[in-house]
Design a protein around this motif. Structure first.
Motif, PDB file in Angstrom:
ATOM      1  N   ALA A 110       0.838  -1.202   0.000  1.00  0.00           N
ATOM      2  CA  ALA A 110       0.000   0.000   0.000  1.00  0.00           C
ATOM      3  C   ALA A 110       0.869   1.247   0.000  1.00  0.00           C
ATOM      4  CB  ALA A 110      -0.912  -0.001   1.216  1.00  0.00           C
ATOM      5  N   ASP A 111       0.398   2.290  -0.677  1.00  0.00           N
ATOM      6  CA  ASP A 111       1.095   3.573  -0.750  1.00  0.00           C
ATOM      7  C   ASP A 111       0.601   4.465   0.378  1.00  0.00           C
ATOM      8  OD1 ASP A 111       2.237   5.985  -1.406  1.00  0.00           O
ATOM      9  OD2 ASP A 111       1.039   6.307  -3.205  1.00  0.00           O
ATOM     10  N   THR A 112       1.493   4.850   1.306  1.00  0.00           N
ATOM     11  CA  THR A 112       1.110   5.710   2.420  1.00  0.00           C
ATOM     12  C   THR A 112       1.347   7.188   2.111  1.00  0.00           C
ATOM     13  OG1 THR A 112       3.290   5.668   3.487  1.00  0.00           O
ATOM     14  CG2 THR A 112       1.771   3.865   4.003  1.00  0.00           C
ATOM     15  N   GLY A 113       1.942   7.470   0.967  1.00  0.00           N
ATOM     16  CA  GLY A 113       2.264   8.847   0.619  1.00  0.00           C
ATOM     17  C   GLY A 113       3.706   9.190   0.899  1.00  0.00           C
ATOM     18  N   THR A 114       4.259   8.622   1.970  1.00  0.00           N
ATOM     19  CA  THR A 114       5.666   8.839   2.311  1.00  0.00           C
ATOM     20  C   THR A 114       6.441   7.532   2.363  1.00  0.00           C
ATOM     21  OG1 THR A 114       5.142   8.772   4.680  1.00  0.00           O
ATOM     22  CG2 THR A 114       5.178  10.933   3.616  1.00  0.00           C
ATOM     23  N   GLY A 115       5.762   6.417   2.124  1.00  0.00           N
ATOM     24  CA  GLY A 115       6.409   5.108   2.166  1.00  0.00           C
ATOM     25  C   GLY A 115       5.447   4.042   1.686  1.00  0.00           C
TER      26      GLY A 115
END
Length: 298
Positions: free
Chosen positions: A128-133
């Protein structure tokens, strides 16, 4: 992978088939009887061309799907400029199997440019893409069915303990995609290139001479955005003195006798974990202070 095709000659082909050779022995009156059978059948040529399989790794949604052998495509949304300790970026890259059979795809990310080891990059299918990782995924390899897609999460980050020497380093991230077809030597490759990646720099203040007083000189400097504090250094070159000045203060008054002494200032940013980034030194000012006289500064 280049396709190859071929067609058998059109029409019907007659194949003579010797179906059975039988020996029938009839023991009658001491005689022997022999019998032979011969049959015929027809075989039909295929009506469509025979084609070899295809290995073709593609990237969807970036304006260039890497159709065919090799190639490169840029993922401009994946980038990290002005990075400071602990910052990062992540994006989902949609990888497609444009081949004719299930294909295994492996993603290998690397840093490019002058980025140091304090920068990290990773790639994982199914994360999953957390936005920062990226969250927990299935690793750097996956098998994609023919015509199917897989989500590849790619990250770039700057370590929370990155030292001040990382300032200004720049470059990018390159993700090599390698596709292979099981049981064969057939492969295809492609490359996904990130947008700009680089670390921030703490700007240096500009030092100027301020008010001149009796046995004193005041120095002023420009404020630096996001500075935590300043380190002001003054005095003779052989025995300088450094004092810490809190953010919000951009002046310091020097007193005491001095001849051809110098002054300069640096800005500092302090991050979580007491990681300190320091700017290069400001310009240098020269000053003199004599007893009972007005100080001088240039």
């Amino acid at each position: 992978m280049v396709e190859r095709s071929g067609r058998r000659p059109a029409g019907m082909r007659r194949v003579a088939v010797l179906a059975v050779v039988a020996l029938v022995g009839v023991l009658a009156g001491g005689g022997v009887a022999w019998a032979w059978w011969q049959g015929e059948a027809t075989a039909t040529a295929p009506t469509s061309a025979l084609r070899a399989g295809v290995v073709d790794v593609q990237v969807v949604g970036l304006g260039n799907e890497l159709v065919g052998r090799g190639g490169s495509v840029t993922a401009t949304a994946l980038g990290l400029t002005g990075a400071v300790p602990g910052s990062g970026d992540s994006e989902i890259i949609t990888v497609r199997n444009g081949g004719s059979r299930p294909t295994t795809v492996t993603a290998t990310p690397t840093r490019t440019g002058t980025l140091g080891t304090s920068f990290t990059t990773s790639a994982s299918f199914g994360a999953a893409d957390t936005g920062t990782g990226c969250g927990t995924g299935n690793g750097t390899s996956t098998t994609i069915p023919a015509g199917g897609t897989a989500a590849l999460c790619v990250t770039v980050a700057l370590s929370a303990s990155a030292p001040s020497t990382v300032q200004g380093q720049a470059g990018g991230v390159s993700v090599a995609l390698a596709a292979s077809l099981g049981g064969t030597a057939w492969t295809d490759t492609g490359t996904v290139v990130s947008g700009a990646v680089g670390a921030a720099t703490v700007p240096a203040p500009t030092l100027s001479c301020g008010a001149l007083g009796l046995v004193s000189v005041t120095f002023n400097w420009t404020a630096v955005a996001n500075a935590t504090r300043y380190q002001f250094t003054f005095g003779p070159a052989a025995t300088p003195t450094t004092v810490q000045v809190p953010a919000g203060t951009t002046a310091y008054q020097v007193t005491g006798v001095a001849t051809n002494a110098t002054a300069r200032v640096r800005a500092e940013r302090v991050f979580t974990g007491n990681v300190v980034w320091t700017s290069v030194s400001s310009n240098t000012r020269t000053y003199s202070i004599a007893l009972g006289l007005i100080g001088t500064c240039a």
